[in-house]
Design an enzyme around this catalytic site. Sequence first.
Site, PDB file in Angstrom:
ATOM      1  N   ASP A  90       0.856  -1.185   0.000  1.00  0.00           N
ATOM      2  CA  ASP A  90       0.000   0.000   0.000  1.00  0.00           C
ATOM      3  C   ASP A  90       0.895   1.239   0.000  1.00  0.00           C
ATOM      4  O   ASP A  90       2.109   1.140   0.108  1.00  0.00           O
ATOM      5  CB  ASP A  90      -0.977  -0.023   1.175  1.00  0.00           C
ATOM      6  CG  ASP A  90      -0.291   0.020   2.527  1.00  0.00           C
ATOM      7  OD1 ASP A  90       0.921   0.317   2.569  1.00  0.00           O
ATOM      8  OD2 ASP A  90      -0.952  -0.232   3.543  1.00  0.00           O
ATOM      9  N   ASP A 273      -7.855  -7.245   2.153  1.00  0.00           N
ATOM     10  CA  ASP A 273      -6.807  -7.387   3.169  1.00  0.00           C
ATOM     11  C   ASP A 273      -7.350  -6.833   4.471  1.00  0.00           C
ATOM     12  O   ASP A 273      -8.193  -5.934   4.467  1.00  0.00           O
ATOM     13  CB  ASP A 273      -5.550  -6.604   2.780  1.00  0.00           C
ATOM     14  CG  ASP A 273      -5.700  -5.121   3.103  1.00  0.00           C
ATOM     15  OD1 ASP A 273      -5.145  -4.683   4.130  1.00  0.00           O
ATOM     16  OD2 ASP A 273      -6.390  -4.403   2.359  1.00  0.00           O
TER      17      ASP A 273
END
Length: 378
Positions: A90, A273
């Site tokens: 990310d 996630d």
Amino acid sequence: MFKFHLITKDGKARRGRIYTPHGVIETPVFMPVGTQGTVKAMLHKLLDEIGTQIILGNTYHLYLRPGTEIIKKAGGLHRFISWNKPILTDSGGYQVFSLAKGKFGNRKAKVKVSDEGVEFQDHLQGDKHFFTPEKVVEIQEIFGSDIMMPLDECVEYPVDKNYAEKALKRTINWLERSIKAKKREDQVLFGIVQGAFWKDLRKKAVEETLKFDEFLFGYSIGGLSVGEPKEIMYGMTEVVCELLPEKKPRYLMGVGKPEDILEAVERGVDMFDCVVPTRNARTGTLYTSQGVVDIRHSKWKEDFSPLDPECDCYTCRNFSKAYLRHLFVAEEISAYVLNTIHNLRFYLKMMEEVRKAIEEKRFKELKEKYLQRVKNKL
């Protein structure tokens, strides 16, 4: 090198396959969170054994420690952590914006957002840093993750609509700069759809993000699971999925309670996630086919049956509830390991069953079965 194949659908639920340089990912997929280059209380061997296809790394944490120079010298993140399957990183944006709320460490840090980027103090030493879209791409290119996320501005709930629109525009601007900064061909970039909690802003975010479609491998839905009611989360997910291209993967960022995953799969999401299964494992909350177990409870003191007779994980094949409770109460490190093995296997097995159910056009039936399981507190 990279390809997404949409195999079949059951309603809006999608069964797909992502091809990457480090392997194939069957979707819908749950990605265990390896914040600092490791999934907490797990070894890579154990992740392999329970069927992990891809893990997530966090740019903010890895940038601070061990730092980009060490990862660069190691030959990238895959080599540094000895993981030969796909990795998604990310942007670190969510963590940076969370600093202002005191979510890391014991104090709130100063975070200044401008169109140029984000200035912040880290939670370790309080040092100042400045993340720009270009810098975040550069860091992730040093890491060499398969899938990268651009810097985006994630707003909290509730938020003023005018500010949410400003953050949306900034996110689009940062996406354009991220695309221009990207150099490596062996990594792909997703676009992140913001827009907070308004349908018109979400639609606008999709329209603006789609202008860069040729440069994007997939799309992330950001800014949800930040305290808003479930119906808003599901509603925004549905609005976005209806407008996204059919032939590209969709990732709902940070959403990971079993019921939320199932609701999102039904609306057309492919990737998930969340720290929920691993964090809950470390606090003694375990998911089973019978319901949710609080392993700390004295009722398990003399229960010598397996945690979950339907589970095939190492924990359930070898140990009783009584023993798992004993380890947890005694604060043995192995309690966290055994609990985490089980919770992650529950999630990954659920996703295996989801994929099969979509293929066999019986997803709704499976969804109801799992919703009953997670509602039942044992």
